[in-house]
Enzyme design. Structure first.
Site, PDB file in Angstrom:
ATOM      1  CD  GLU A  53      -1.617  -2.381   1.784  1.00  0.00           C
ATOM      2  OE1 GLU A  53      -2.481  -3.265   1.934  1.00  0.00           O
ATOM      3  OE2 GLU A  53      -0.415  -2.544   2.098  1.00  0.00           O
ATOM      4  CG  PHE A 472      21.902  11.758   1.204  1.00  0.00           C
ATOM      5  CD1 PHE A 472      21.990  12.592   0.101  1.00  0.00           C
ATOM      6  CD2 PHE A 472      21.345  12.274   2.368  1.00  0.00           C
ATOM      7  CE1 PHE A 472      21.550  13.906   0.156  1.00  0.00           C
ATOM      8  CE2 PHE A 472      20.901  13.582   2.438  1.00  0.00           C
ATOM      9  CZ  PHE A 472      21.004  14.401   1.323  1.00  0.00           C
ATOM     10  CB  ILE A 473      22.683   8.094   5.868  1.00  0.00           C
ATOM     11  CG1 ILE A 473      21.263   8.208   5.315  1.00  0.00           C
ATOM     12  CG2 ILE A 473      22.676   8.161   7.386  1.00  0.00           C
ATOM     13  CD1 ILE A 473      20.600   9.547   5.548  1.00  0.00           C
ATOM     14  CD  GLU A 476      22.330  13.507   6.325  1.00  0.00           C
ATOM     15  OE1 GLU A 476      21.560  14.340   5.802  1.00  0.00           O
ATOM     16  OE2 GLU A 476      21.933  12.559   7.045  1.00  0.00           O
TER      17      GLU A 476
END
Length: 583
Positions: A53, A472-473, A476
């Site tokens: 969903e 990406f992390i 960081e």
């Protein structure tokens, strides 16, 4: 004698009347009356069976972002309802009109601790602009129609919870839709001429003026190109405005902050007047808060005034109408040195990007992948970008024009948005190329729905950049700094996974195989079939130009930094200013 119709069928006819031609969802016992109606209405409304969903809700949000028309999804009671939330929050944050239909147990079983029964309305209160539980079968089509109107009015999520038994009840077959109200052209605000003149005074007296263009300026390409050239002002853009101004327009400096170009960040450091046009920039607090610039904001939504920076001038206006008025009241500016310096710096930045794409050495790197994407992309392609390093890389390396479209989870930034976005693109724009560009971390969250692409013969070009990290992390964590932890990924062969789901999977481990792989992908696309290319790239970090924003000097004066990112040809913006006597 009054003609009767099942309430669930009446509901779908309302949805159809609003121009919706497909709906996403996954069956469950509490949504069966809707499933029965979907079978009856299958010639008028295509049911897209997703495998989760979350994917359905993300795809509905993507439909709305791409077309401006409402997207529709559904889920059953309990876990189905909860699974919708991720995509619905994406729609809320990006101001996309979405209708979510949520199943509920029969009304006679509600409040009896029945299987999968719980009070669903509260969990949707925060995400929605309209949230109702159907109390009678007769009210179902009326509430659906109202929900759609509210979603359009507020550019948000409308939720309707339906006790399953109500959908089977026959009600009068009446005209429930108010869709014709949608046919009225919106009245766009025109700018106050005195305020436009005031804005022009601020711009012409500025030494370092910059235009910040958002996607609210879509459709005004030529106007802002002319403004940039006539007034000698460089343009920086939000990521979602990529393509509003063609990437090959010399005054377009690209996005700024982390997913940015070198020059755009340098311009923001220098700017003394910033003209923001239809831009919603979520990192405003990090970038603008300590900048002693004068801030002019033009927006069609008055509620957004001042959210980026304390206002020196706010102008309520449609972006194109403002631009046209600014052209009327402004004078031709002769050779502004700052503008010349920006153009020259941007030429060098683009040359650097091209150098990185043109590399032919092994091992395979992401820039080489983007060169191939640009090579095969049609001039009206739609790019669905998943969240992660590919956001940065796509903003930098995709070569886009105003006919193309770009899509991502912008403010909510949920990983897994790539596949549903590409499905929405293929369904909403049949005949146009649809790309899903995702890292292995994001792709693996929703990869089960590759089978949905197969089921409905959606000719999507899926590109997975596999580097075995949440890069990406990890970046960081490096910048905090802290030890890298939890960001390494177990590798998988996504080409084989695609093959197992019935679509062609192409594994690319070497640069020398890249060109052929993309040619094969084009063959599959032209045959009307989805395809997946799994590119086994290195885990290197792209040049972190955003680090320059928080330094007094320039990171491009650091030989170690330049060597690390193979950027020896890049030089500080101050050198360009000095060259054109603009410092």
């Amino acid at each position: 004698m009054t003609t009767k119709i099942e309430a669930s069928v009446a509901m779908l006819k309302v949805i159809e009347s609003w121009g919706v031609n497909h709906i996403y969802g996954y069956p469950g016992g509490s949504i069966n009356s809707t499933m029965k109606a979907l079978e009856e209405e299958q010639e008028n409304l295509q049911y897209i069976q997703v495998r989760h969903e979350q994917v359905g809700a993300l795809a509905a949000a993507a439909d709305a972002k791409l077309t401006g028309k409402i997207g529709v999804c559904f889920g059953s009671a309990g876990p189905g309802a909860v699974n919708l939330l991720n995509g619905l929050y994406d729609a809320r944050e990006d101001k996309a009109p979405v209708l979510a239909i949520v199943g509920q147990v029969p009304h006679t079983r509600m409040n009896y601790d029945f299987f999968q029964e719980f009070n669903e309305a509260p969990i949707f209160d925060d995400v929605s602009v309209y949230n109702r539980t159907i109390m009678t079968p007769e009210s179902l089509p009326y509430i659906i129609d109202k929900a759609i109107r509210m979603a359009y009015k507020e550019n948000g999520v409308a939720v309707v919870v339906i006790p399953n038994d109500f959908g089977y009840v026959e009600i009068p077959d009446s005209k429930y839709s108010t869709e014709k109200t949608r046919n009225q052209a919106p009245i766009l605000p025109s700018p106050d001429p005195e305020l436009v003149s005031e804005a022009w005074d601020m711009l012409k007296n500025a030494k370092y003026p910059v235009i910040h263009l958002g996607q609210g300026a879509r459709g005004a390409t030529e106007v802002y190109e002319e403004i940039s050239e006539k007034l000698q002002i460089p343009i920086v853009i939000t990521g979602l405005a990529k393509g509003v101004i063609p990437d090959d327009f010399e005054g377009n400096m690209g996005p700024f902050y982390r997913a940015s170009s070198k020059v755009s960040d340098e311009l923001i450091k220098k700017a003394d007047v910033l003209l923001s046009i239809g831009a919603d920039f979520p990192f405003a607090g990090a970038v603008f808060s300590d900048r002693p610039l004068k801030y002019i904001q033009v927006d069609i939504d008055q509620a957004k005034f001042g959210r980026h920076h304390s206002l020196d001038l706010g102008i309520w206006s449609d972006a194109k109408l403002f631009g046209q008025k600014l052209l009327e009241v402004s004078d031709l500016v002769e050779a502004r040195p700052f503008y010349k310096a920006a153009l020259e710096a941007q030429k060098d930045w683009r040359a650097y990007l091209q150098k990185m794409m043109d590399r032919t050495e092994e091992p395979l790197e992401y820039e080489q992948v983007y060169k191939e994407i640009n090579r095969i992309a049609d001039d009206d392609a739609v790019f669905s970008l998943d969240v992660g390093d590919n956001t940065i890389n796509s903003f930098r390396f995709l070569d886009m024009n105003p006919k193309q479209k770009i899509l991502t989870s912008a403010l909510f930034a949920t990983r897994g948005c790539g596949i549903p976005g590409a499905m929405a693109a293929s369904l909403s724009y049949p005949g146009r190329q649809a790309f899903n560009i995702a890292g292995d971390g994001a792709f693996s969250m929703v990869m089960q729905d590759i089978i949905t692409e197969k089921r409905y013969n959606l000719p999507i070009i899926n590109i997975v950049t596999s580097n075995r990290h949440l890069s990406f992390i990890r970046s960081e964590q490096d910048d905090v700094p802290q030890n890298e932890f939890g960001v390494d990924l177990t590798d998988a062969d996504y080409a084989k996974i695609a093959e197992g789901m019935g679509i062609k999977g192409i594994k690319v481990d070497k640069f020398s195989d890249l060109h052929k792989a993309f040619d094969e992908a084009v063959t599959e696309y032209k045959a009307g079939r989805p395809v997946l290319i799994d590119c086994n790239i290195t885990d290197k970090r792209g040049i972190p130009v955003e680090l320059d924003l928080n330094t007094d000097g320039s990171i491009y004066e650091d030989p170690k930094f330049l060597a690390t990112y193979d950027a020896s040809e890049l030089k500080p913006f101050d050198e360009y200013l000095a060259e054109y006597s603009a410092d």
